[in-house]
Design an enzyme around this catalytic site. Sequence first.
Site, PDB file in Angstrom:
ATOM      1  N   ILE A 179     -22.100  40.193   1.362  1.00 11.75           N
ATOM      2  CA  ILE A 179     -23.257  40.064   2.257  1.00 11.75           C
ATOM      3  C   ILE A 179     -23.939  38.710   2.113  1.00 11.75           C
ATOM      4  O   ILE A 179     -24.649  38.254   3.009  1.00 11.75           O
ATOM      5  CB  ILE A 179     -24.270  41.207   1.983  1.00 11.75           C
ATOM      6  CG1 ILE A 179     -25.260  41.347   3.140  1.00 11.75           C
ATOM      7  CG2 ILE A 179     -24.973  41.013   0.629  1.00 11.75           C
ATOM      8  CD1 ILE A 179     -26.066  42.625   3.105  1.00 11.75           C
ATOM      9  N   LYS A 180     -23.698  38.037   0.989  1.00 10.44           N
ATOM     10  CA  LYS A 180     -24.382  36.767   0.721  1.00 10.44           C
ATOM     11  C   LYS A 180     -23.955  35.642   1.662  1.00 10.44           C
ATOM     12  O   LYS A 180     -24.636  34.623   1.749  1.00 10.44           O
ATOM     13  CB  LYS A 180     -24.138  36.338  -0.730  1.00 10.44           C
ATOM     14  CG  LYS A 180     -24.658  37.317  -1.776  1.00 10.44           C
ATOM     15  CD  LYS A 180     -26.158  37.336  -1.856  1.00 10.44           C
ATOM     16  CE  LYS A 180     -26.638  38.094  -3.080  1.00 10.44           C
ATOM     17  NZ  LYS A 180     -28.077  38.035  -3.250  1.00 10.44           N
TER      18      LYS A 180
END
Length: 453
Positions: A42-43
């Site tokens: 998700i980063k």
Amino acid sequence: MWYNNILETIGNTPLVKLNTITKGIPATVLAKIETTNPGNSIKDRMAVKMIEDAEQSGKLKPGGTIIEGTSGNTGMGLAMAAIIKGYKCIFTTTDKQSKEKVDALRAFGAEVIVCPTNVEPEDPRSYYSVSSRLEREVPNSWKPNQYDNLSNSQAHYEQTGPEIWEQTEGKITHLVVGVGTGGTISGTGKYLKEKNPDIKIWGIDTYGSVFKKYKETGIFDKDEIYPYITEGIGEDFLPANVNFDVVDLFEKVTDKDAALMTRDIARKEGIFVGNSAGAAVAGLIQLKEKLKPEDVVVIIFHDHGSRYMGKMYNEDWLRERGFLQDEKLTAKSILAKKESTEIVTLDAQKSVLEAINTIKSMNISQIPVTQQGMIVGKIAESDILSALLENPGLKSAPIAEIMTATFPFVDLNTSIDKISSLINKENSAVLVEAESGKIEIITQYDIINAISG
């Protein structure tokens, strides 16, 4: 249709219903699979957003160097974006992080500096402090500071929140997120609460972190802080991205429960995810009494399991920490099936001739060598033969002169797989300290006997 570069593929990740690990939870549970991002986490979302905002504000200039403290996933997103946009990267991380994460960052051409975990954030050796020092020293550099850079939360307000709202057709009632920098839960949660203020936002914390107590009491308690194994969640300070007004409650999960649930997600749902996803599911199960059958829960699966092969997906690693108790044979169970015999040893000052006589009379091929009662090496038939062919006069020499490295030592929880891998041409056995404190030896014969018995 094609994309102009890999960054355009970030986002629009699938929402998948969980069916097995969530049995007993009276709600529909949907996982947001962030591993389909190109950097497998998700980063990627916030990494690109932080860079783009820094470019627009003039903080990040052409040809610059990005310097950041990262547990791996943010670094991956930054490194990927840096390649496309023409920047260099230097990352600091902690020795708690998995080797796979560090190797992945280096694979993208980043320089990685590993710093100690168990120091205060203000300590000059901490990965926060080292990254700040490098930013001051390296010309034309910029530190995103994912913890306090609000572009982090904004990325999720603009992307993750709207995606979840649309994918659930506005039916989401609960969002469950492991909290580290706080960007995901705060940005996503803010968007969802604007759409429906009744949506509950639950943060998953870990023992050793300050979030839960601070949310409940407003007290930053340093006594809450101690080292923990779980990766990607929890902190020993309060990042600016954690919006405590958005988060309705924090739930703490133990290292053991997080690690074992991480494995269960792969084994029972076929979804290969990292440690923070395991913590999030374990936390949700602890909170199941708060849910109703009509509820729709979305849980964030942050990153990919390939970054944890040496840890959560390694049975020996789990056993060493007492997390895994299964049917597989261990050194302890092999010893239990073995007849207890006194281990034969020779003092390092005994002569080679005495070693030959012992080997003959005992009908054995290798003997541990001791010095002042401690095992310091081993002597084998092959060692003696090689030495005497070269110099027949060595018969009267002390065996210390020709001994080789000792047998490998294992602990009682070491699995049969690991023990078998240590027994080879060089080592016909392993040594283990029994519960009595006595040193025992395990040979290939003992393993075969334990399996067949």
